[in-house]
Design an enzyme around this catalytic site. Structure first.
Site, mmCIF file in Angstrom:
data_model
loop_
_atom_site.group_PDB
_atom_site.id
_atom_site.type_symbol
_atom_site.label_atom_id
_atom_site.label_comp_id
_atom_site.label_asym_id
_atom_site.label_seq_id
_atom_site.Cartn_x
_atom_site.Cartn_y
_atom_site.Cartn_z
ATOM 1 N N ASP A 1 3.620 0.747 -7.736
ATOM 2 C CA ASP A 1 4.558 0.354 -6.474
ATOM 3 C C ASP A 1 3.537 -0.231 -5.292
ATOM 4 O OD1 ASP A 1 6.048 0.635 -4.326
ATOM 5 O OD2 ASP A 1 6.847 2.471 -4.766
ATOM 6 N N HIS B 1 8.304 -0.091 -7.440
ATOM 7 C CA HIS B 1 9.154 0.679 -6.396
ATOM 8 C C HIS B 1 10.465 0.707 -6.658
ATOM 9 C CE1 HIS B 1 9.308 1.875 -2.336
ATOM 10 N NE2 HIS B 1 10.668 1.145 -2.163
ATOM 11 N N SER C 1 12.258 6.005 -0.613
ATOM 12 C CA SER C 1 11.361 4.968 -0.118
ATOM 13 C C SER C 1 11.592 5.550 1.475
ATOM 14 C CB SER C 1 11.772 3.618 0.063
ATOM 15 O OG SER C 1 10.989 2.611 0.321
#
Length: 669
Positions: free
Chosen positions: A607, A642, A522
């Site tokens: 995501d 995610h 991320s």
């Protein structure tokens, strides 16, 4: 409705990859997945071996530590072969113990039956105060949009609650009849509060209009109050509601003021407020719930000049202060009827958190403790005496001894002379020569990377690898100031800190350039993308999971999910100086014609935090620009978001794939 970014394809040659669901995009992603599959199959493929190793260390059939609530014990069971846990309850024994009573056991929820073959993520799981109802939420795609359900525990009848675009949170009123839930706006921002009743239409209560602020509702530790928090990255505003008065008006505590962050709970001494009104390290106030306004707050614990008051926990008979001190959590306990004390831990590098499971009135609180070499222990802390008792230790099946591994704390120097901590674990009995090392970093949003144990990581450590965490600025590992010095105009410190840590590990003989692997996910993927642009020869390989690498284009597009709310972390791109600053460190923008390390990149097609195209565009640009022959692999999970795959065995397979790649590209230890 599909989310499609709006960019000028004449400016960005890979912007066409942002056209979600188009045949060309799907063909590209599936083609990259096939490239990844072929490369892994042809290069010492150890995925099955590693998966079986990881699986063999997990106690597949297990029982969680029961949580105590009134006359019930609530717990989970996992079974061999089942991807997801099953949720149960039973009557609590008359002696107050935690033994399971099979005669009164009831299954409340079976996620395996609900998942089928698809993605499934449990959001909230909330039993009503009268223990007659179960409210829960499910994400079936990975996009963090939840369906809400209500189950009659006695009859088993389940109904879906009619609320679209729910964020998954569910909070019961004290009447066990009404629920409060939050929905998201068109940018996936939690923005609207609703009151729900199974026989009535949802009632809209509040809309948060400021795109920088997210809504969050929670119940106080005492269960007497409900809190509605509107929070941005650096500002808070909280409203209160008596839990037994779901139709009453919410009361404001302190109107939002730029830069004022505060958090509220309720206990025996009234409302407790952690606030940075008197300094960035936070202090603690108290207030009468009948007069909650900021003018009525009274300081209870002053701001510490060195340590950050990161959090606090409330029990009926004690207050626990969570201080962040030199990269570790220190717990100070203030019992009402006994002297104050500090909780002691056996390791020099560890992770320590207060965990739920005991009632507010209990004389105990549960702590979760773990270290890089020790699996998590759940500890019962007697609040008055400080006595500790282990309730459960997460098992490691097969041969394992924590003492076979040594845990080290090193300090590296960043470019500006700042000392940056490193946490390291490796075999204690090992040759004194450089060895493969996996260096992990994050460095954003004030998230602290407390050392954690991993069953999977043992597959690397037992092969002679080392594992390290770089506690870089941008996280809050050394307190609030550490975070502030790694964001906005100070973001370059995050990258310099990480490079300093890598240089330290090489210069001090822990590893070598040809053995050093770096990884982050991320916003940590942004870190990885930046440093391989700056110092590609420092690293042998890199792993970037769902990486936020297209930060310049994403932050320039306020129509994308969550962009406006990120201004306080990265900056408002409408300011030309900010735009140029972000462009200067954005991984995608700064890809160069040069050699790069071996790269393994992942993405989740659904995501909504980091869109799949960030990884896809970055890989496409790298493939066009790089001058080396090192492998560059992209794995897009087409049915995930995610957090990757939702099932536990699927998650193990994802790690096995990553490790197989690393073992193929890094020389033997």
């Amino acid at each position: 409705m599909p989310i499609t970014a709006r960019r000028d394809i004449t400016v960005d040659p890979y912007a066409w990859l942002e056209q979600r669901d188009s045949p060309d995009v799907l063909d590209y992603l599936n083609g990259e997945n096939q490239i990844t599959e072929t490369w892994l199959r042809d290069h010492n493929d150890q995925r099955d071996i590693l998966f079986n190793e990881i699986r063999s260390r997990i106690r597949e059939t297990d029982l969680s530590l029961p949580a105590v609530w009134d006359s019930w014990l609530y717990y989970q069971r996992t079974e061999a072969g089942a991807e997801y846990p099953r949720f149960y309850r039973c009557a609590r024994p008359a002696d107050g113990g935690l033994e399971i009573d099979s005669q009164s056991e009831q299954q409340l929820l079976d996620l395996n039956a609900l998942a089928g073959e698809g993605f499934l993520q449990l959001g909230d799981y909330a039993v009503s105060p009268d223990h007659l109802w179960l409210a829960y939420s499910l994400d079936r795609q990975g996009d963090e949009v939840y369906l809400l359900y209500l189950k009659n525990i006695s009859t088993g009848e389940t109904t879906e609650l009619n609320l679209n675009q729910a964020d998954g949170s569910l909070i019961w009123a004290a009447d066990s009849t009404h629920l409060f839930a939050i929905t998201m706006d068109e940018t996936s921002r939690p923005a609207d509060l609703w009151r729900l009743h199974p026989q009535n239409s949802p009632v809209h209560l509040f809309h948060e209009a400021d795109q920088r602020f997210y809504l969050h509702a929670y119940r106080s530790s005492s269960e007497q109050w409900l809190m509605l928090a509107s929070t941005s990255k650096n500002t808070s505003e909280i409203q209160l509601l008596p839990a037994d008065k779901p139709f009453a008006q919410w009361q404001m505590m302190a109107p939002r003021a730029d830069g004022h962050e505060y958090h509220v709970d309720h206990g025996a001494e009234g409302l407790l407020i952690r606030s940075n009104a008197e300094g960035e390290n936070f202090c603690l106030y108290k207030a009468d719930p009948e007069h909650p306004y900021q003018s009525n707050w009274h300081r209870m614990v002053a701001t510490d000049p060195v340590r950050t008051l990161e959090d606090f926990s409330v029990q009926a008979d004690a207050l626990l202060l969570h201080y962040r001190d030199q990269g570790l959590i220190t717990l100070e306990v203030k019992p009402i009827r006994a002297p104050n004390y500090v909780v002691s831990m056996p390791e020099a590098v560890y992770s320590l958190h207060v965990q739920s499971g005991e009632r507010y009135e209990s004389e105990y609180v549960r702590l979760r403790y773990e270290s890089l070499n020790r699996p998590a222990q759940i500890i019962a802390l007697h609040l008055a005496s400080g006595e500790q008792r282990i309730l459960k230790q997460v098992p490691v099946e097969g041969p394992f001894d924590a003492n076979d591994y040594e845990v080290l704390r090193e300090w590296a120097l960043s470019a500006d002379g700042t000392r940056v901590p490193l946490s390291i674990v490796r075999l204690r009995d090992r040759p004194s020569r450089p060895a493969p090392l996996y260096l992990y970093g994050y460095g954003s949003y004030g998230a602290s990377m407390d050392p954690w144990f991993s069953h999977a990581r043992l597959s690397l450590l037992q092969r002679g690898w080392q594992f390290a965490i770089a506690h870089v600025r941008g996280g809050a590992d050394l307190g609030e100031a550490w975070y502030q010095m790694g964001k906005l105009e100070h973001k370059e410190n995050t990258f310099s800190d990480f490079i300093g840590c890598a240089d330290h590990l090489v210069n001090e003989g822990f590893t070598s350039n040809r053995q050093l692997v770096i990884a982050g996910g991320s916003a940590g993927g942004l870190l990885i993308g930046n440093v391989i642009n700056q110092r590609p020869g420092l690293f042998a390989a890199a792993v970037a999971d769902v990486p936020f690498v297209d930060v310049f284009n994403t932050m320039s597009n306020p129509e994308l999910p969550l962009t406006v709310g990120e201004y306080e972390e990265w900056g408002d791109m409408r300011d030309p100086l900010v735009a140029e600053r972000v462009r200067s460190y954005a991984p995608y923008e700064q890809v160069k014609r040069q050699d790069y390390p071996a790269l393994f990149v992942t993405a989740g097609y659904h995501d909504m935090r980091v869109q799949y195209w960030e990884a896809a565009k970055w890989v496409a640009k790298l493939r066009h620009s790089k001058t080396d022959s090192h492998p560059l692999l992209l794995r897009t999970q087409m049915r995930a978001g995610h957090g990757g795959a939702s099932g536990r065995y699927q998650a193990m397979r994802e790690l096995a794939e990553e490790y197989s790649f690393l073992l193929a590209v890094i020389p033997d230890a």
